[in-house]
Design a protein around this motif. Sequence first.
Motif, PDB file in Angstrom:
ATOM      1  N   HIS A   8       0.857  -1.200   0.000  1.00 14.97           N
ATOM      2  CA  HIS A   8       0.000   0.000   0.000  1.00 14.97           C
ATOM      3  C   HIS A   8       0.885   1.238   0.000  1.00 14.97           C
ATOM      4  O   HIS A   8       1.501   1.598   0.995  1.00 14.97           O
ATOM      5  CB  HIS A   8      -0.893  -0.040   1.254  1.00 14.97           C
ATOM      6  N   HIS A  10       1.142   5.340  -1.859  1.00 12.46           N
ATOM      7  CA  HIS A  10       0.454   6.366  -2.659  1.00 12.46           C
ATOM      8  C   HIS A  10       1.467   7.094  -3.534  1.00 12.46           C
ATOM      9  O   HIS A  10       1.904   8.197  -3.191  1.00 12.46           O
ATOM     10  CB  HIS A  10      -0.246   7.372  -1.738  1.00 12.46           C
ATOM     11  N   GLU A  87      -7.301   2.345  -3.036  1.00 10.08           N
ATOM     12  CA  GLU A  87      -7.760   2.187  -1.684  1.00 10.08           C
ATOM     13  C   GLU A  87      -9.270   2.356  -1.628  1.00 10.08           C
ATOM     14  O   GLU A  87      -9.806   3.334  -2.153  1.00 10.08           O
ATOM     15  CB  GLU A  87      -7.056   3.244  -0.797  1.00 10.08           C
ATOM     16  N   HIS A 145      -5.740  -2.679   5.452  1.00 13.38           N
ATOM     17  CA  HIS A 145      -4.526  -1.873   5.584  1.00 13.38           C
ATOM     18  C   HIS A 145      -4.610  -1.013   6.851  1.00 13.38           C
ATOM     19  O   HIS A 145      -5.663  -0.487   7.174  1.00 13.38           O
ATOM     20  CB  HIS A 145      -4.333  -1.061   4.292  1.00 13.38           C
ATOM     21  N   ASP A 193       2.436   2.694   3.272  1.00  8.02           N
ATOM     22  CA  ASP A 193       1.444   3.775   3.278  1.00  8.02           C
ATOM     23  C   ASP A 193       2.109   5.138   3.126  1.00  8.02           C
ATOM     24  O   ASP A 193       1.627   6.151   3.634  1.00  8.02           O
ATOM     25  CB  ASP A 193       0.506   3.755   4.494  1.00  8.02           C
TER      26      ASP A 193
HETATM   27 ZN   LIG Z   1      -3.518   4.838   2.204  1.00  5.95          ZN
END
Ligand SMILES: [Zn+2]
Length: 241
Positions: A8, A10, A87, A145, A193
């Motif tokens: 995960h 971004h 997500e 997550h 994350d």
């Molecule tokens: Zn996230």
Amino acid sequence: MSKLIDMHFHLDFYPNHSQIYSDINKWCQHTLCVTNQPEIFEACMDLYPVTKYVQFGLGYNPRCVNDVPFNKNAFLRNLKRAKYIGEVGLDFSSKFYKNKEKQIEIFDFICEKSVNKIMSVHCKKAEETLYEILNHHKNSKVVLHWYSGDEFWIEKFLELDVYFSVNANMVNSDKGMKIIKRIPIESLLIESDGPFTKIDGKKYTFDKLNRVYGLLGDLLNMSLEKINSQIAENFIRLVGK
Ligand SMILES: [Zn+2]
């Protein structure tokens, strides 16, 4: 040694995403780049070829619900080329609670359409509803997550054979550590994350993934090599489900 996996991340939140995209490929780090809206997934897929190491998730982040409507058409027209979903999820914390019903409608729709896809799922104060929706549609490849809910629900989600991706911020908080220790080692995955976590006091950057593995290994008394191979094994099992 096994290649590292980040479940995960971004990518689109980093201004130098193009450089990071090429560096992740060079470093051979398997990275799931989640997106917060279907239109962003579309833009990423048009901009960057999917490679062995960089994959994109078709997502709609429930934390967008107050500001950005869910574009169902954009979701549907991209569904076929999306191997990963995320997500996505539910967030019933105070800021987003007023749009609880809308979130449920969207997440239910997404789950119905994504039954056999790998999903990176956000859940805040919404465990029961989330459990019901996943159980109803029998989504089989779910990764929760940054789980932060009650331990009771960990057991319930494990009954659905859900995986949990954990990050450096969790390793650095008492609650996070407790949660990590309750999750069976076979159900653990690792995420950065990035850029929403910190590593050694600084905003996460992709070159620190090894450090996240090290922190988790320390917490679980596992060598770096052992944690790497365990996570790789878990990931392969998830993909093959
Ligand atoms: Zn996230």
